[in-house]
Design a protein around this motif. Sequence first.
Motif, PDB file in Angstrom:
ATOM      1  N   THR A 139       0.847  -1.193   0.000  1.00  0.00           N
ATOM      2  CA  THR A 139       0.000   0.000   0.000  1.00  0.00           C
ATOM      3  C   THR A 139       0.883   1.244   0.000  1.00  0.00           C
ATOM      4  O   THR A 139       1.924   1.287   0.665  1.00  0.00           O
ATOM      5  CB  THR A 139      -0.926   0.024   1.225  1.00  0.00           C
ATOM      6  N   LEU A 140       0.451   2.243  -0.778  1.00  0.00           N
ATOM      7  CA  LEU A 140       1.209   3.479  -0.934  1.00  0.00           C
ATOM      8  C   LEU A 140       0.340   4.667  -0.577  1.00  0.00           C
ATOM      9  O   LEU A 140      -0.892   4.610  -0.668  1.00  0.00           O
ATOM     10  CB  LEU A 140       1.695   3.628  -2.388  1.00  0.00           C
ATOM     11  N   ASP A 141       1.001   5.768  -0.214  1.00  0.00           N
ATOM     12  CA  ASP A 141       0.259   7.011  -0.036  1.00  0.00           C
ATOM     13  C   ASP A 141       0.252   7.757  -1.363  1.00  0.00           C
ATOM     14  O   ASP A 141       0.756   7.285  -2.378  1.00  0.00           O
ATOM     15  CB  ASP A 141       0.866   7.853   1.091  1.00  0.00           C
ATOM     16  N   GLN A 147       3.426   2.515   2.554  1.00  0.00           N
ATOM     17  CA  GLN A 147       2.779   2.581   3.861  1.00  0.00           C
ATOM     18  C   GLN A 147       2.868   1.239   4.587  1.00  0.00           C
ATOM     19  O   GLN A 147       3.062   1.196   5.793  1.00  0.00           O
ATOM     20  CB  GLN A 147       1.305   2.984   3.695  1.00  0.00           C
ATOM     21  N   SER A 148       2.703   0.149   3.830  1.00  0.00           N
ATOM     22  CA  SER A 148       2.757  -1.169   4.458  1.00  0.00           C
ATOM     23  C   SER A 148       3.056  -2.223   3.400  1.00  0.00           C
ATOM     24  O   SER A 148       2.791  -2.033   2.210  1.00  0.00           O
ATOM     25  CB  SER A 148       1.434  -1.502   5.164  1.00  0.00           C
ATOM     26  N   ARG A 165       8.903   0.747   4.999  1.00  0.00           N
ATOM     27  CA  ARG A 165       7.892   1.765   5.244  1.00  0.00           C
ATOM     28  C   ARG A 165       8.503   3.166   5.105  1.00  0.00           C
ATOM     29  O   ARG A 165       9.532   3.472   5.700  1.00  0.00           O
ATOM     30  CB  ARG A 165       7.277   1.588   6.618  1.00  0.00           C
ATOM     31  N   GLY A 166       7.834   3.997   4.320  1.00  0.00           N
ATOM     32  CA  GLY A 166       8.276   5.376   4.108  1.00  0.00           C
ATOM     33  C   GLY A 166       9.167   5.547   2.896  1.00  0.00           C
ATOM     34  O   GLY A 166       9.386   6.664   2.431  1.00  0.00           O
ATOM     35  N   ASP A 219      -8.672   7.298   1.600  1.00  0.00           N
ATOM     36  CA  ASP A 219      -8.486   6.921   3.002  1.00  0.00           C
ATOM     37  C   ASP A 219      -9.383   7.777   3.884  1.00  0.00           C
ATOM     38  O   ASP A 219     -10.278   8.482   3.394  1.00  0.00           O
ATOM     39  CB  ASP A 219      -7.015   7.056   3.404  1.00  0.00           C
ATOM     40  N   HIS A 225      -5.588   6.426  -1.675  1.00  0.00           N
ATOM     41  CA  HIS A 225      -4.879   5.306  -1.060  1.00  0.00           C
ATOM     42  C   HIS A 225      -4.656   4.276  -2.166  1.00  0.00           C
ATOM     43  O   HIS A 225      -5.605   3.841  -2.830  1.00  0.00           O
ATOM     44  CB  HIS A 225      -5.730   4.723   0.071  1.00  0.00           C
TER      45      HIS A 225
END
Length: 484
Positions: A139-141, A147-148, A165-166, A219, A225
């Motif tokens: 999952t990405l922002d 993100q995860s 993450r990040g 989101d 999201h």
Amino acid sequence: MDSILPLASAVTRRRWSGILLAIIAVAGALGFRSLLEGLGQFYYLPMVPAVMITALLAGRTATALAAILSIAVNLTLVPRESLTDAATNAFLFAGVSWILAEVCWAMRAMQDRTRDLSRQLAAKDAMLNTALASVPVVTLDAGGAVQSLNPAAATLFDLPETVARGRPFALLAPGFDVEAILGAGASGGALEAREGHWTGLRPDGGGFPLSIQYGLAPDADGQPHIALCLTDLSRWHAADAQARELHAQLNKVWRLNSLGEMAATLAHELNQPLSAAATYLHASQVDMERAGLLGDSALRTVELAKGQLLRAGKIIRRMRELLSLEARKLDSERASSMVEDLGPILNMIGSSKGVAIRMEVAAEDDRVQAERIQFQQAMVNLTRNAVEAVGDQAAPEVVIFGRPVSATHYRISVEDNGPGIADDQIERIFQPLTTTKSGGMGLGLSVTRTIVESHGGRLQVSRSALGGAAFSFTLNRESSVENA
């Protein structure tokens, strides 16, 4: 009958349990009413809970019994001014209690439905969790940062989630552009790469082919999201490379076999004129010897020419020996495995003509003695001929059958629904340099027959049940070869 009896017994038990419940509920309500007698006159009101409890825990028959018992108790214990008054109160109680019972039954139905939905949602949730656990998901922002990662994705990239993450996902898949996803205007789909597939990178610098499916959803803050479903294409690429390598091997074997067959044919055809020419030269030598000294010079020249003819014959025979099908050691193979390995090649042959090739090869008792590459080359040639034969059919059909026919033999056949082979052509089609195709060399079936005969079989052609031709041969089963 055996299944009906337990069902009837269970229904009977539930009915009697409901009746007993109704009696107990009415008795309890009657006792409660007796306790309230010191506070005033209570008629039907204390009996309402008895009907409701019965409705919540039992069926309509038991509920009706509870209402009837409540009315009977009241009519017995409470004196009424008139029959009309008693009947009116009884009917009012029956109507109100039945309405309350309907409400109770509706509540029970809603509870049952809620429990069923909860079980279904729990099952679907477990199934979804199982699927997501086996499929790499990232999952990405909105900025493209990770993100995860689920455990499968972390394993795929050999990277712990806490480390990933990040990070921008573009570091894990070079060329990835989150703006392309956000600007596509679609809620999901496949993300195409310029080279045909994405390349995933691991911390050690190793890369692997990757396909990406994406989905978009807002989101809690309304920001996009992005969820990515990843597929490692390494096995697919390895299988494709293996199929290409097999195709190259088959082509090489086919060229060698064709050259061998051509060498054998040429040697056979040229042997007679060369032998005749050598005989004529020998006769000329005899005549020149009679001429004495005048023929000596010509005799030496003729002897040289004769030697060259004999040498040419030896060269041709040597070429035949080098290029002919040499005796090979037959290995233990599974017929179904040898045919299944040809799947990608046969699909390619069929798709070029719009023909779907069906394989019905029995995998039971299919252990045979064969030289794998030579066998597969024979199958490719027979299948290609069948595909070309059905090219003009409205519903072209080619089927490869394989099954054991005895304790010693396993039969393979390639059948089609084409025009078939004319009776007067059956023997001729196996002859070298005989072809019905423009530009063909006429070696295909001749080479295939030679391959089959090197396996101890005999290539036969007959009318197929599909309406076209059926080319078939047998392979020796492993047990029969061992026993021999």
